[in-house]
Design a protein around this motif. Structure first.
Motif, mmCIF file in Angstrom:
data_model
loop_
_atom_site.group_PDB
_atom_site.id
_atom_site.type_symbol
_atom_site.label_atom_id
_atom_site.label_comp_id
_atom_site.label_asym_id
_atom_site.label_seq_id
_atom_site.Cartn_x
_atom_site.Cartn_y
_atom_site.Cartn_z
ATOM 1 N N VAL A 56 -18.840 13.310 1.119
ATOM 2 C CA VAL A 56 -18.098 12.810 -0.030
ATOM 3 C C VAL A 56 -18.530 13.599 -1.262
ATOM 4 C CG1 VAL A 56 -17.850 10.484 0.898
ATOM 5 C CG2 VAL A 56 -19.841 11.036 -0.512
ATOM 6 N N LYS A 57 -17.681 13.554 -2.289
ATOM 7 C CA LYS A 57 -18.015 14.215 -3.552
ATOM 8 C C LYS A 57 -18.204 13.160 -4.621
ATOM 9 C CE LYS A 57 -16.505 18.214 -4.618
ATOM 10 N NZ LYS A 57 -15.685 19.404 -4.946
ATOM 11 N N VAL A 58 -19.282 13.317 -5.397
ATOM 12 C CA VAL A 58 -19.609 12.397 -6.486
ATOM 13 C C VAL A 58 -19.380 13.116 -7.809
ATOM 14 C CG1 VAL A 58 -21.417 11.005 -7.555
ATOM 15 C CG2 VAL A 58 -21.306 11.201 -5.064
ATOM 16 N N THR A 59 -18.692 12.444 -8.710
ATOM 17 C CA THR A 59 -18.373 13.064 -10.002
ATOM 18 C C THR A 59 -19.622 13.494 -10.745
ATOM 19 O OG1 THR A 59 -16.378 11.710 -10.174
ATOM 20 C CG2 THR A 59 -17.176 12.730 -12.200
ATOM 21 N N GLN A 60 -20.617 12.595 -10.822
ATOM 22 C CA GLN A 60 -21.874 12.939 -11.491
ATOM 23 C C GLN A 60 -22.990 12.031 -11.005
ATOM 24 O OE1 GLN A 60 -21.917 12.648 -15.782
ATOM 25 N NE2 GLN A 60 -23.771 13.871 -15.966
ATOM 26 N N LEU A 61 -24.175 12.625 -10.825
ATOM 27 C CA LEU A 61 -25.350 11.841 -10.447
ATOM 28 C C LEU A 61 -25.981 11.259 -11.704
ATOM 29 C CD1 LEU A 61 -27.057 14.195 -7.808
ATOM 30 C CD2 LEU A 61 -25.376 12.368 -7.423
ATOM 31 N N PRO A 62 -26.695 10.142 -11.577
ATOM 32 C CA PRO A 62 -27.363 9.560 -12.749
ATOM 33 C C PRO A 62 -28.306 10.570 -13.388
ATOM 34 C CG PRO A 62 -27.383 8.025 -10.902
ATOM 35 C CD PRO A 62 -26.880 9.323 -10.362
ATOM 36 N N THR A 63 -28.376 10.560 -14.707
ATOM 37 C CA THR A 63 -29.201 11.548 -15.416
ATOM 38 C C THR A 63 -30.683 11.193 -15.433
ATOM 39 O OG1 THR A 63 -28.751 10.399 -17.510
ATOM 40 C CG2 THR A 63 -27.276 12.216 -16.907
ATOM 41 N N ASP A 64 -31.017 9.927 -15.198
ATOM 42 C CA ASP A 64 -32.414 9.515 -15.290
ATOM 43 C C ASP A 64 -33.027 9.137 -13.944
ATOM 44 O OD1 ASP A 64 -30.854 7.326 -14.896
ATOM 45 O OD2 ASP A 64 -31.800 6.071 -16.428
ATOM 46 N N ILE A 95 -23.928 5.169 -9.731
ATOM 47 C CA ILE A 95 -22.765 5.825 -9.121
ATOM 48 C C ILE A 95 -21.736 4.752 -8.818
ATOM 49 C CG2 ILE A 95 -21.903 7.211 -7.211
ATOM 50 C CD1 ILE A 95 -24.642 8.412 -6.876
ATOM 51 N N ALA A 96 -20.566 4.875 -9.393
ATOM 52 C CA ALA A 96 -19.502 3.899 -9.190
ATOM 53 C C ALA A 96 -18.612 4.328 -8.023
ATOM 54 C CB ALA A 96 -18.652 3.767 -10.449
ATOM 55 N N PRO A 97 -18.067 3.378 -7.284
ATOM 56 C CA PRO A 97 -17.179 3.720 -6.160
ATOM 57 C C PRO A 97 -15.994 4.599 -6.595
ATOM 58 C CG PRO A 97 -17.831 1.433 -6.013
ATOM 59 C CD PRO A 97 -18.323 1.919 -7.336
ATOM 60 N N THR A 98 -15.531 4.398 -7.821
ATOM 61 C CA THR A 98 -14.404 5.196 -8.311
ATOM 62 C C THR A 98 -14.782 6.652 -8.549
ATOM 63 O OG1 THR A 98 -14.958 4.443 -10.554
ATOM 64 C CG2 THR A 98 -13.231 3.237 -9.373
ATOM 65 N N ASP A 99 -16.080 6.944 -8.567
ATOM 66 C CA ASP A 99 -16.550 8.321 -8.775
ATOM 67 C C ASP A 99 -16.739 9.079 -7.468
ATOM 68 O OD1 ASP A 99 -16.607 7.909 -11.505
ATOM 69 O OD2 ASP A 99 -18.707 7.271 -11.508
ATOM 70 N N VAL A 100 -16.378 8.436 -6.347
ATOM 71 C CA VAL A 100 -16.606 9.045 -5.027
ATOM 72 C C VAL A 100 -15.276 9.313 -4.343
ATOM 73 C CG1 VAL A 100 -17.709 8.738 -2.769
ATOM 74 C CG2 VAL A 100 -18.797 7.811 -4.831
ATOM 75 N N THR A 101 -15.136 10.530 -3.803
ATOM 76 C CA THR A 101 -13.929 10.896 -3.047
ATOM 77 C C THR A 101 -14.340 11.542 -1.723
ATOM 78 O OG1 THR A 101 -13.848 13.021 -4.224
ATOM 79 C CG2 THR A 101 -12.490 11.228 -5.086
ATOM 80 N N LEU A 102 -13.476 11.423 -0.741
ATOM 81 C CA LEU A 102 -13.776 11.956 0.586
ATOM 82 C C LEU A 102 -13.595 13.467 0.630
ATOM 83 C CD1 LEU A 102 -14.420 11.357 3.584
ATOM 84 C CD2 LEU A 102 -11.946 11.174 3.957
ATOM 85 N N VAL A 103 -14.541 14.134 1.282
ATOM 86 C CA VAL A 103 -14.458 15.579 1.497
ATOM 87 C C VAL A 103 -14.109 15.873 2.958
ATOM 88 C CG1 VAL A 103 -15.726 17.762 1.473
ATOM 89 C CG2 VAL A 103 -16.055 16.109 -0.384
#
Length: 234
Positions: free
Chosen positions: A109-117, A69-77
């Motif tokens: 916070v909202k994450v764009t996508q969680l790791p698939t593995d 999860i990259a910091p750029t993939d996280v936004t505040l809710v």
């Protein structure tokens, strides 16, 4: 009776000791996911930082993101009133005016996508109070081991949906392939009449050639007949 009195007398002491030993366990930072599944997209993570100080309020929560999860993939809710969100190289920090003493820090916070593995995700969190006290919830849990003294907030993930991998080759793609395949024979079949048309032209040429051969053969036969007639006349 004396034994009973000792037992009764020891009970409050034991309860008090248990309460003292168990107190730190209540002061956790916990995290929940609205979609706790590997590969899930647009996942909301809600953090709950329990206040443990009796004299100071929480002023910040710094979170280190797990691998994948990259910091750029996280936004505040959402965050406490007046608190702001700041990204860092390895995570993010939410900070602002000190909360009331005993008030828990809740943010999402909202994450764009969680790791698939991934099967678990741990979010090391450092909690700071207005008096400078710092609580580090950074210990990673180990399978088969008791919960560590200062566990990092962790979520367990379900395996990635199989449909996610099938979608790209599922019904829509599979349906497109037969249609394309069906179209190819149709195109070939359509090409056959065109070739036939060209062939009919070729047949016409062949007919004219045959006619010419017949005429030539007839002329040759007529010439031969004349020769024979001349010989007979002599």
């Amino acid at each position: 009776m004396a034994l009973g009195k000792r037992t009764v007398g020891a009970l409050p002491t034991g309860v008090a000791a248990a309460a003292l030993l168990g107190a730190p366990a209540f002061a956790h930072v916990e995290v929940e996911a609205d979609k706790a599944q590997a590969g899930a997209t647009n996942v909301t993570l809600t953090f709950h930082g329990e206040a443990e100080s009796q004299s100071a309020g929480i002023v910040s929560e710094r979170v280190v993101l797990p691998q994948g999860i990259a910091p750029t993939d996280v936004t505040l809710v959402k965050a406490p009133r007046g608190w702001t969100f700041t990204s860092s190289a390895d995570g993010f920090t939410i900070a602002g005016p000190a909360l009331k003493v005993g008030q828990d820090a809740e943010f999402a916070v909202k994450v764009t996508q969680l790791p698939t593995d991934a099967t678990t995700l741990s979010f090391k969190t450092v909690e700071t109070y207005s008096d400078g006290k710092v609580s580090r919830w950074i210990d990673l849990p180990e399978q088969g081991q008791p919960e560590p003294e200062s566990p990092a907030p962790t979520i367990n993930l379900k395996p990635a949906a199989a449909s996610a991998g099938i979608t790209s080759t599922s019904a829509p793609g599979a349906a497109a392939s037969p249609v394309t395949s069906a179209a190819t024979p149709a195109t070939s079949a359509a090409a056959v009449p065109a070739a036939g048309t060209t062939g009919s032209g070729g047949s016409s040429v062949a007919w004219w050639i045959a006619l010419a051969v017949a005429v030539i053969a007839g002329a040759g036969g007529l010439l031969l007949w004349r020769q024979r007639s001349g010989n007979q006349a002599q």
